[in-house]
Write a protein that holds these residues in place. Structure first.
Motif, PDB file in Angstrom:
ATOM      1  N   LEU A 142       0.813  -1.215   0.000  1.00  0.00           N
ATOM      2  CA  LEU A 142       0.000   0.000   0.000  1.00  0.00           C
ATOM      3  C   LEU A 142       0.846   1.266   0.000  1.00  0.00           C
ATOM      4  N   GLU A 143       1.941   1.260   0.741  1.00  0.00           N
ATOM      5  CA  GLU A 143       2.773   2.465   0.888  1.00  0.00           C
ATOM      6  C   GLU A 143       3.197   3.032  -0.470  1.00  0.00           C
ATOM      7  N   PRO A 144       3.828   2.256  -1.350  1.00  0.00           N
ATOM      8  CA  PRO A 144       4.183   2.820  -2.663  1.00  0.00           C
ATOM      9  C   PRO A 144       2.974   3.165  -3.530  1.00  0.00           C
ATOM     10  N   ILE A 145       1.901   2.388  -3.408  1.00  0.00           N
ATOM     11  CA  ILE A 145       0.699   2.718  -4.180  1.00  0.00           C
ATOM     12  C   ILE A 145       0.172   4.088  -3.751  1.00  0.00           C
ATOM     13  N   LEU A 146       0.066   4.284  -2.440  1.00  0.00           N
ATOM     14  CA  LEU A 146      -0.476   5.540  -1.930  1.00  0.00           C
ATOM     15  C   LEU A 146       0.453   6.717  -2.223  1.00  0.00           C
ATOM     16  N   LYS A 147       1.770   6.474  -2.207  1.00  0.00           N
ATOM     17  CA  LYS A 147       2.719   7.552  -2.564  1.00  0.00           C
ATOM     18  C   LYS A 147       2.380   8.103  -3.935  1.00  0.00           C
ATOM     19  N   LEU A 148       1.886   7.220  -4.800  1.00  0.00           N
ATOM     20  CA  LEU A 148       1.566   7.607  -6.173  1.00  0.00           C
ATOM     21  C   LEU A 148       0.214   8.294  -6.263  1.00  0.00           C
ATOM     22  N   THR A 149      -0.772   7.780  -5.516  1.00  0.00           N
ATOM     23  CA  THR A 149      -2.160   8.217  -5.714  1.00  0.00           C
ATOM     24  C   THR A 149      -2.594   9.321  -4.761  1.00  0.00           C
ATOM     25  N   ALA A 150      -1.928   9.427  -3.615  1.00  0.00           N
ATOM     26  CA  ALA A 150      -2.465  10.288  -2.555  1.00  0.00           C
ATOM     27  C   ALA A 150      -2.192  11.760  -2.792  1.00  0.00           C
ATOM     28  N   GLY A 151      -3.193  12.553  -2.429  1.00  0.00           N
ATOM     29  CA  GLY A 151      -3.020  13.982  -2.253  1.00  0.00           C
ATOM     30  C   GLY A 151      -3.231  14.200  -0.777  1.00  0.00           C
ATOM     31  N   LYS A 152      -4.286  14.919  -0.440  1.00  0.00           N
ATOM     32  CA  LYS A 152      -4.634  15.094   0.971  1.00  0.00           C
ATOM     33  C   LYS A 152      -5.185  13.779   1.545  1.00  0.00           C
TER      34      LYS A 152
ATOM     35  N   LEU B  51       7.854 -12.223  -7.833  1.00  0.00           N
ATOM     36  CA  LEU B  51       8.614 -11.694  -6.697  1.00  0.00           C
ATOM     37  C   LEU B  51       9.796 -10.821  -7.118  1.00  0.00           C
ATOM     38  N   THR B  52       9.960 -10.592  -8.430  1.00  0.00           N
ATOM     39  CA  THR B  52      11.095  -9.804  -8.895  1.00  0.00           C
ATOM     40  C   THR B  52      10.894  -8.310  -8.625  1.00  0.00           C
ATOM     41  N   GLU B  53      12.018  -7.590  -8.544  1.00  0.00           N
ATOM     42  CA  GLU B  53      11.966  -6.132  -8.389  1.00  0.00           C
ATOM     43  C   GLU B  53      11.209  -5.492  -9.552  1.00  0.00           C
ATOM     44  N   GLN B  54      11.359  -6.085 -10.726  1.00  0.00           N
ATOM     45  CA  GLN B  54      10.718  -5.557 -11.919  1.00  0.00           C
ATOM     46  C   GLN B  54       9.195  -5.674 -11.810  1.00  0.00           C
ATOM     47  N   TYR B  55       8.731  -6.865 -11.371  1.00  0.00           N
ATOM     48  CA  TYR B  55       7.284  -7.041 -11.261  1.00  0.00           C
ATOM     49  C   TYR B  55       6.714  -6.208 -10.116  1.00  0.00           C
ATOM     50  N   LYS B  56       7.522  -6.028  -9.088  1.00  0.00           N
ATOM     51  CA  LYS B  56       7.082  -5.243  -7.916  1.00  0.00           C
ATOM     52  C   LYS B  56       6.607  -3.855  -8.338  1.00  0.00           C
ATOM     53  N   LYS B  57       7.266  -3.309  -9.402  1.00  0.00           N
ATOM     54  CA  LYS B  57       6.872  -1.973  -9.874  1.00  0.00           C
ATOM     55  C   LYS B  57       5.462  -1.998 -10.467  1.00  0.00           C
ATOM     56  N   LEU B  58       5.091  -3.140 -11.044  1.00  0.00           N
ATOM     57  CA  LEU B  58       3.743  -3.263 -11.617  1.00  0.00           C
ATOM     58  C   LEU B  58       2.706  -3.497 -10.516  1.00  0.00           C
ATOM     59  N   ASN B  59       3.065  -4.322  -9.548  1.00  0.00           N
ATOM     60  CA  ASN B  59       2.146  -4.614  -8.445  1.00  0.00           C
ATOM     61  C   ASN B  59       2.908  -4.903  -7.174  1.00  0.00           C
ATOM     62  N   LEU B  74      -3.008  -0.990 -13.147  1.00  0.00           N
ATOM     63  CA  LEU B  74      -3.978  -1.353 -12.120  1.00  0.00           C
ATOM     64  C   LEU B  74      -3.737  -2.770 -11.651  1.00  0.00           C
ATOM     65  N   SER B  75      -3.962  -3.004 -10.369  1.00  0.00           N
ATOM     66  CA  SER B  75      -4.023  -4.355  -9.838  1.00  0.00           C
ATOM     67  C   SER B  75      -5.378  -4.517  -9.164  1.00  0.00           C
ATOM     68  N   GLN B  76      -5.626  -5.735  -8.632  1.00  0.00           N
ATOM     69  CA  GLN B  76      -6.922  -6.095  -8.050  1.00  0.00           C
ATOM     70  C   GLN B  76      -7.970  -6.274  -9.158  1.00  0.00           C
ATOM     71  N   SER B  77      -8.248  -7.530  -9.433  1.00  0.00           N
ATOM     72  CA  SER B  77      -9.055  -7.871 -10.613  1.00  0.00           C
ATOM     73  C   SER B  77     -10.404  -7.166 -10.666  1.00  0.00           C
ATOM     74  N   LEU B  78     -11.072  -6.981  -9.528  1.00  0.00           N
ATOM     75  CA  LEU B  78     -12.401  -6.371  -9.581  1.00  0.00           C
ATOM     76  C   LEU B  78     -12.316  -4.880  -9.895  1.00  0.00           C
ATOM     77  N   ALA B  79     -11.221  -4.240  -9.481  1.00  0.00           N
ATOM     78  CA  ALA B  79     -11.005  -2.833  -9.846  1.00  0.00           C
ATOM     79  C   ALA B  79     -10.781  -2.730 -11.357  1.00  0.00           C
ATOM     80  N   VAL B  80     -10.010  -3.673 -11.887  1.00  0.00           N
ATOM     81  CA  VAL B  80      -9.752  -3.704 -13.331  1.00  0.00           C
ATOM     82  C   VAL B  80     -11.049  -3.940 -14.102  1.00  0.00           C
ATOM     83  N   ILE B  81     -11.808  -4.930 -13.665  1.00  0.00           N
ATOM     84  CA  ILE B  81     -13.032  -5.300 -14.385  1.00  0.00           C
ATOM     85  C   ILE B  81     -14.021  -4.145 -14.408  1.00  0.00           C
ATOM     86  N   GLN B  82     -14.202  -3.479 -13.279  1.00  0.00           N
ATOM     87  CA  GLN B  82     -15.159  -2.372 -13.251  1.00  0.00           C
ATOM     88  C   GLN B  82     -14.636  -1.187 -14.062  1.00  0.00           C
ATOM     89  N   TYR B  83     -13.305  -0.996 -14.109  1.00  0.00           N
ATOM     90  CA  TYR B  83     -12.737   0.065 -14.945  1.00  0.00           C
ATOM     91  C   TYR B  83     -13.013  -0.217 -16.423  1.00  0.00           C
TER      92      TYR B  83
END
Lengths: 216, 220
Positions: A142-152, B51-59, B74-83
């Protein structure tokens, strides 16, 4: 008429999923009734045949609203958002909305189900380490995700379902002695949100079923 | 990069043939008729390519799927599907009626929060020797809840008579149930719905048995 009856929330003061729904109602200014379901007493009131009719997953929360019964807090929250006026709980922009759902699901699918009461009871003696592990793992994501998405707030500058999910999960993290200081963005967002009325009045320390010794 | 060019690029799905969450996204793309590229992430090989550093950037959850689409990841399949549903034309993946929509999300979340996270690879690896019983237990528990819910909501499909995100979640979960030797016959509504859905093109072409990364010995 069904839509004029107050919604009824069947929940537990300390259930993070129940707290999410309480926050959503509070943000929208919706009055509702609470029916406490004690997860510990009597062997667990969520396990009764009566409660099973409300939610066959035998979990809280369950919400009676507009003539139907819903379970799964995020389904309830989005239903409330889509049928009640008031501040949006999900952004108008589809990409921001996807980010809100993604963050909510990291918490609601990726962390909380691994540290809920039922699972910890099954894990047994090592439950504390198990809970900490899965909360840490989720917060590390969550930490890196939120760093990207968060404002206030979690996503930009509007309160959303992501914030609704975050605060109760941080409460759980603290309960399980996770060092939230390792996650500065999470910590900062949580502190900001804890100053907001809807998050304060719904806190586990002040619910109808909060035990006397845990009241704020 | 201009925003307009980004919207012309094909989405990229980083997934695994047998990941139920990846399969959900494949079904959604198929139902909407959206072309996309697949980048396989082998969850077992090389200690787990997720588990690679490269994939970590994606999710950063180090899980599949992750989807690059319209300039975001995007990650989380239901977020993707609704998008996908909210930005692409074609058959709705969630009903127009708010109450039916809530029921679709409720059923989807029973599966995506209540069952699958308790039997995914990472958790089973942590459980160790008793993983089979653990997986069966949580799938049975979830199906015991789903069965009465679906009896109430289902018509031809999980909610009424239109295919939805609930159906998209159900089929891969039944596939997992069978993999873990759960007797799905105990759940007649689930069984009936699954059989109906398995005859639909979008569910067939996306089956784990026929993906680019399906091992030769598991191909249909």
């Amino acid at each position: 008429m069904a839509s004029q009856t107050k919604p009824v929330l069947h929940g537990y003061f300390r259930s993070s999923c129940s707290w999410r729904v309480r926050i959503a109602f509070a943000l929208k200014g919706i009055e509702y009734d609470q029916v406490p379901v004690n997860l510990i007493k009597d062997g667990g009131q969520q396990l009764t045949e009566q409660y099973k009719k409300l939610n066959p997953m035998l979990q809280v929360p369950a919400v009676e609203i507009d003539g139907i019964t819903l379970s799964q807090s995020l389904a309830v929250i989005q239903y409330i958002d889509e049928t009640r006026p008031g501040p949006r709980l999900l952004p108008a922009d589809p990409q921001k909305r996807a980010q809100v759902r993604m963050i909510s699901d990291v918490i609601a699918s990726g962390i909380q189900p691994l540290q809920n009461l039922y699972v910890l009871q099954k894990i047994g003696a090592e439950k504390a380490q198990w809970a900490q592990h899965f909360i840490d793992r989720g917060f590390q994501a969550l930490e890196p995700i939120l760093k990207l998405t968060a404002g206030k707030y979690c996503v930009g500058d509007e309160i959303s379902m992501a914030d609704i999910c975050l605060v109760p999960q941080v409460y759980n993290a603290e309960r399980f002695k996770v060092d939230v200081g390792q996650y500065p963005t999470i910590k900062r967002l949580n502190q900001t949100l804890l100053e907001i009325e809807a998050f304060i009045v719904t806190n586990p320390s002040g619910q109808p079923d909060t035990p006397v010794d845990l009241r704020a």
